[in-house]
Each structure stands twice: as structure tokens, then as C-alpha cells.
Design a protein around this motif. Sequence first.
Motif, PDB file in Angstrom:
ATOM      1  N   ALA A  90       0.836  -1.214   0.000  1.00  0.00           N
ATOM      2  CA  ALA A  90       0.000   0.000   0.000  1.00  0.00           C
ATOM      3  C   ALA A  90       0.863   1.255   0.000  1.00  0.00           C
ATOM      4  CB  ALA A  90      -0.929  -0.004   1.209  1.00  0.00           C
ATOM      5  N   LEU A  91       1.981   1.230   0.750  1.00  0.00           N
ATOM      6  CA  LEU A  91       2.874   2.382   0.778  1.00  0.00           C
ATOM      7  C   LEU A  91       3.551   2.579  -0.570  1.00  0.00           C
ATOM      8  CD1 LEU A  91       4.260   4.678   2.293  1.00  0.00           C
ATOM      9  CD2 LEU A  91       5.926   3.019   3.169  1.00  0.00           C
ATOM     10  N   THR A  92       3.943   1.487  -1.208  1.00  0.00           N
ATOM     11  CA  THR A  92       4.558   1.571  -2.533  1.00  0.00           C
ATOM     12  C   THR A  92       3.603   2.203  -3.543  1.00  0.00           C
ATOM     13  OG1 THR A  92       5.933  -0.373  -2.109  1.00  0.00           O
ATOM     14  CG2 THR A  92       5.581   0.244  -4.401  1.00  0.00           C
ATOM     15  N   ILE A  93       2.341   1.769  -3.526  1.00  0.00           N
ATOM     16  CA  ILE A  93       1.336   2.324  -4.444  1.00  0.00           C
ATOM     17  C   ILE A  93       1.128   3.810  -4.163  1.00  0.00           C
ATOM     18  CG2 ILE A  93      -1.086   2.240  -5.121  1.00  0.00           C
ATOM     19  CD1 ILE A  93       0.595  -0.049  -6.203  1.00  0.00           C
ATOM     20  N   ALA A  94       1.074   4.177  -2.875  1.00  0.00           N
ATOM     21  CA  ALA A  94       0.863   5.580  -2.513  1.00  0.00           C
ATOM     22  C   ALA A  94       2.011   6.457  -2.999  1.00  0.00           C
ATOM     23  CB  ALA A  94       0.691   5.718  -1.000  1.00  0.00           C
TER      24      ALA A  94
END
Length: 305
Positions: free
Chosen positions: A242-246
Motif C-alpha cells: 500500500a505504501l509503494t502504491i501511494a
Amino acid sequence: MSSQVLDTPPPTPAPADDDLAALAARHGLSVSGARPTLPEYVRQLWDRRHFITAFATAKLTAQYSQAKLGQVWQVMTPLLNAAVYYFIFGVLLGTKRHVPDYIPFLVTGVFIWTFTQSSIMAGTRAISGNLGLVRALHFPRAALPISFAIQQLQQLLFSMAALVVILLCFGVPIAFSWLLAVPALVLQFMFNAGVSMIMARMGAKTPDIAQLMPFVLRTWMYLSGVMWSISKLTKGDHLPHALTIALETNPAAVYIDLMRYALIDSFHSSQLPPHVWAAATGWALVAGVGGFIYFWKAEETYGRG
């Protein structure tokens, strides 16, 4: 005394609101400052397009009128910021060892980020900082945040001349990919203008937001890969998905990466996030159209209270 009381005529009843509305309609009266329909609002903005561009140019010219170097500061300010970031992040923290063409990489990021940052900051004060103009003249209020976004675009175009010189000095060749900078800037302008209109409405109601925005924007800058490579950080599985996508879909980072891909030959397509053009277009439409409608819905409230 009693006869005087009896002879006093009864008070005249106040006319009902429905009667007043019918009277106003019969004589062609309308509510002052009433919000027009959305198509009519767009037409009014188009009719005032010359005012919007002239206002933006006048603001840009007056911005450094008191400084001895004048308009040179339009280029010097982002260059000095880039020099500070190079010393702190490139030299002290060693970021430059992991990024090819680090100086072009950094300067491009600083210039493109400054465009977004300055547009949003100017938009936040577009209504609250121009109440005299808003209260004195009748015009679509969206002209103000849009003109400030145009002003920052004009300033970026001055800076781009210096950026081209820096790219050539560090051996970056001229390529057809440089033409991709045009659609990237158009999409970024739409995004910036939309967010500026959102912040203009919020700033008109709560002027204290302008004091908070520098801290919000500084945090956003550190998360946008201005001084470091997002693709290097997100490579592998050590970060939560999720952090990578954000990080990859962060709109500021998307537009910075597109400009780096367009201008720097060592910045390859493998360093771009997936579906980058779709993300850039999506952010432009969501912020641009959504911000415009959000601003228009409060049109009749600006300058009151």
C-alpha cells in the motif's frame, strides 16, 4: 386617552416573501451575486480570458519589482533551492551516488515541484488576499485562482530556459522525448489549477489555512521524490504494498517523473510507475474538474461576511 388608543390605525402587515419574489420577478430583478449555472459560469470565464492572462502577467511582473535583480529572481530562487538540496541530500546524505545525472535529476524535480507548490500557495490566498477586488467588481471568482496558476506556469517557463542550459552543460543531449514535456505540463497545470480552486474556497472560509499550508507542502515535497529516487526506494518487497502504491501514484511525483523521463536520457521508462500517463491524466481530470465544480458551488459566498 382611551379614544386615542382606539383611533390608532393597526400596523400594516409586512409583505410575504412570496409576494416580494413575485414583485422582483415582475420587474426583472435578480439576487445580487447569485451563482450562475455551470455552463453559464464557464462562458463567463471564457469571456474574461483576456483579463485572466493580463492579471497573471501583471502579478508576475510586479512580483520582484522591488528587487534590484528584478525578474532574474524567477530563475534564481529555484536554482538556490536546488543548490541547498544538493548540498544536504546529494553531498551530506550521499543520495547522488545512487542516481545518474543527479544534478539534472534534482533541478528538474525542484523546478516542477515549485510549480505545484507555488500554485497551491497562491491559490490558498486567491480570495482571502484579494477581498477588495472581489467586493468591488463582479466577475467569476474562479478567474483568481486560475490566473495565479497561469502566473506560476509563466514563471516555470522562464525557469525552463535555465533548466535546458543545465541539462546541456551536464551532457544531456537534446532528444525528441523533450516534446513529451508539453503534455506533461498541460496535465500538471490542470491539476495545479484544480487544487488551487479547492484551496481558494477553503482559504476564503478559513484564512488560517494559509499559515498551515507551508508545513503540509513541505511534508508533501519530501514524499514526492524531489531529492531522491522513488523507483530505487520501492524496488523489492521491503515496503508494504500500500505504501509503494501511494508513493508511486502521488500526483506530484507522477508529474516530476514524467518531466524527468522527457528531459533526461538516463531516466528510463523502467523507473516510471505503472500506467503513468493514465495516472497523470486521471489526477488532472479529478482535480481540475472536481476542483472547478467545488469552487463554483460556493460562488455566491465569496467576499461576504
